[in-house]
Design a protein around this motif. Structure first.
Motif, PDB file in Angstrom:
ATOM      1  N   LYS A  16      10.348  14.511   4.548  1.00 14.46           N
ATOM      2  CA  LYS A  16       9.298  14.728   5.548  1.00 14.46           C
ATOM      3  C   LYS A  16       9.687  14.209   6.936  1.00 14.46           C
ATOM      4  O   LYS A  16       9.451  14.884   7.933  1.00 14.46           O
ATOM      5  CB  LYS A  16       7.998  14.036   5.136  1.00 14.46           C
ATOM      6  N   ARG A  50       0.132  -0.897   8.144  1.00 12.55           N
ATOM      7  CA  ARG A  50       1.241  -0.320   7.359  1.00 12.55           C
ATOM      8  C   ARG A  50       2.067  -1.427   6.696  1.00 12.55           C
ATOM      9  O   ARG A  50       2.394  -1.339   5.517  1.00 12.55           O
ATOM     10  CB  ARG A  50       2.147   0.525   8.275  1.00 12.55           C
ATOM     11  N   ARG A  94       2.699  12.582   7.108  1.00 17.73           N
ATOM     12  CA  ARG A  94       1.606  12.162   6.228  1.00 17.73           C
ATOM     13  C   ARG A  94       0.274  12.058   6.984  1.00 17.73           C
ATOM     14  O   ARG A  94       0.232  11.685   8.145  1.00 17.73           O
ATOM     15  CB  ARG A  94       1.852  10.811   5.543  1.00 17.73           C
ATOM     16  N   PHE A  95      -0.812  12.378   6.268  1.00 20.32           N
ATOM     17  CA  PHE A  95      -2.181  12.211   6.793  1.00 20.32           C
ATOM     18  C   PHE A  95      -3.104  12.032   5.590  1.00 20.32           C
ATOM     19  O   PHE A  95      -2.669  11.526   4.545  1.00 20.32           O
ATOM     20  CB  PHE A  95      -2.547  13.422   7.682  1.00 20.32           C
ATOM     21  N   SER A  98      -2.345  12.420   1.814  1.00 20.56           N
ATOM     22  CA  SER A  98      -1.565  11.400   1.099  1.00 20.56           C
ATOM     23  C   SER A  98      -2.483  10.420   0.368  1.00 20.56           C
ATOM     24  O   SER A  98      -2.146   9.966  -0.728  1.00 20.56           O
ATOM     25  CB  SER A  98      -0.643  10.634   2.058  1.00 20.56           C
ATOM     26  N   GLN A 103      -3.697   7.737  -3.909  1.00 20.24           N
ATOM     27  CA  GLN A 103      -4.722   6.819  -4.418  1.00 20.24           C
ATOM     28  C   GLN A 103      -5.647   7.499  -5.440  1.00 20.24           C
ATOM     29  O   GLN A 103      -6.004   6.865  -6.441  1.00 20.24           O
ATOM     30  CB  GLN A 103      -5.527   6.215  -3.252  1.00 20.24           C
ATOM     31  N   TYR A 153       5.282   1.500  -3.024  1.00 22.40           N
ATOM     32  CA  TYR A 153       4.914   2.758  -3.680  1.00 22.40           C
ATOM     33  C   TYR A 153       6.110   3.371  -4.404  1.00 22.40           C
ATOM     34  O   TYR A 153       5.986   3.916  -5.491  1.00 22.40           O
ATOM     35  CB  TYR A 153       4.345   3.749  -2.661  1.00 22.40           C
TER      36      TYR A 153
HETATM   37  P1  TMP Z   1       6.716   6.657   4.078  1.00 24.05           P
HETATM   38  O1  TMP Z   1       6.267   6.560   5.493  1.00 24.05           O
HETATM   39  O2  TMP Z   1       8.117   6.216   3.877  1.00 24.05           O
HETATM   40  O3  TMP Z   1       6.423   7.956   3.440  1.00 24.05           O
HETATM   41  O4  TMP Z   1       5.936   5.497   3.263  1.00 24.05           O
HETATM   42  C1  TMP Z   1       4.580   5.424   3.230  1.00 24.05           C
HETATM   43  C2  TMP Z   1       4.169   5.113   1.828  1.00 24.05           C
HETATM   44  O5  TMP Z   1       2.754   4.941   1.796  1.00 24.05           O
HETATM   45  C3  TMP Z   1       4.508   6.201   0.830  1.00 24.05           C
HETATM   46  O6  TMP Z   1       5.079   5.617  -0.325  1.00 24.05           O
HETATM   47  C4  TMP Z   1       3.176   6.815   0.466  1.00 24.05           C
HETATM   48  C5  TMP Z   1       2.179   5.747   0.779  1.00 24.05           C
HETATM   49  N1  TMP Z   1       0.892   6.241   1.255  1.00 24.05           N
HETATM   50  C6  TMP Z   1      -0.211   6.163   0.422  1.00 24.05           C
HETATM   51  O7  TMP Z   1      -0.109   5.695  -0.715  1.00 24.05           O
HETATM   52  N2  TMP Z   1      -1.410   6.621   0.891  1.00 24.05           N
HETATM   53  C7  TMP Z   1      -1.568   7.133   2.143  1.00 24.05           C
HETATM   54  O8  TMP Z   1      -2.664   7.517   2.551  1.00 24.05           O
HETATM   55  C8  TMP Z   1      -0.401   7.197   3.010  1.00 24.05           C
HETATM   56  C9  TMP Z   1      -0.524   7.759   4.385  1.00 24.05           C
HETATM   57  C10 TMP Z   1       0.796   6.747   2.512  1.00 24.05           C
END
Ligand code: TMP
Length: 206
Positions: A16, A50, A94-95, A98, A103, A153
């Motif tokens: 992504k 974050r 992501r928005f 996600s 969740q 995660y």
């Molecule tokens: P990333 O920016 O590397 O994708 O990591 C963000 C992590 O946060 C990813 O493992 C997915 C998680 N996440 C959620 O569990 N819920 C959410 O609403 C969002 C935006 C991200």
């Protein structure tokens, strides 16, 4: 004229971030004003949340949803909504989908929790286009591990990530006018070309 709001979604290691960068660059090369941003994050307070979400745990599932939506509210209010109003195209890694996939589908939080928080936090904002990068969780997790240090995660089990993938596919199937599923096993160039073709046909950037 209001800008367009494009989100990229998908599981771990789907590419992504790379594709968000490529798409933002391609739109900018057409002369469009572009903001590339990400979640959780995209505004100072949201970036602080974050760090909390990706580091510490475990969380009660509802509390975790609330933290994601608190970060999202900051992001929407301070970055996304002002940009769209100024005619800027927003490309977001992501928005809200996600939270529904991770969740609700992944961790078992009731959908009604997501519905309620989305209603409170988003003021009706929804993406004009959502690109779902689809990849088997085995491959995505291997790609993420090869990148180096993993977040909280990414360390959750394969079963969790399989539910997340099913979640994204279900979201896309329920809203075909907004969402397109793309095969993330293709080369980065191939995925980028498919994304650009989708953006051109769905949003017709000048
Ligand atoms: P990333 O920016 O590397 O994708 O990591 C963000 C992590 O946060 C990813 O493992 C997915 C998680 N996440 C959620 O569990 N819920 C959410 O609403 C969002 C935006 C991200």
């Amino acid at each position: 004229m209001r800008g367009r709001f494009i989100t990229l979604e998908g599981g771990e290691g789907a590419g992504k971030s790379t594709q968000a960068r490529r798409l933002a660059d391609a739109l900018a090369a057409q002369g469009l004003p572009v903001l590339r941003t990400r979640e959780p994050g995209g505004a100072p307070g949201a970036e602080a949340v974050r760090d909390v979400l990706l580091g510490a745990g475990p969380w009660d599932g509802v509390a975790e949803c609330m933290l994601h939506f608190a970060a999202r509210r900051e992001h929407v209010a301070r970055s996304i909504t002002p940009a769209l109003a100024a005619g800027i195209w927003v490309v977001c890694d992501r928005f809200a989908d996600s939270t529904l996939a991770y969740q609700c589908f992944g961790q078992g939080v009731p959908r009604a929790v997501w519905d309620g928080l989305a209603e409170i936090a988003l003021d009706g904002l929804r993406p004009d286009l959502t690109l779902v990068l689809d990849l088997a969780p085995e491959e995505g997790l291997a790609r993420a591990a090869a990148r180096g240090e993993t977040n909280r995660y990414e360390r959750m089990g394969l079963g969790f990530h399989a539910r997340v993938r099913d979640g994204f596919r279900a979201i896309a199937a329920a809203e075909p006018a907004r969402c397109t599923v793309l095969d993330a096993t293709d080369t980065p160039e191939g995925v980028a070309a498919a994304i650009l073709a989708t953006v051109r046909s769905r949003l017709s950037p000048s």
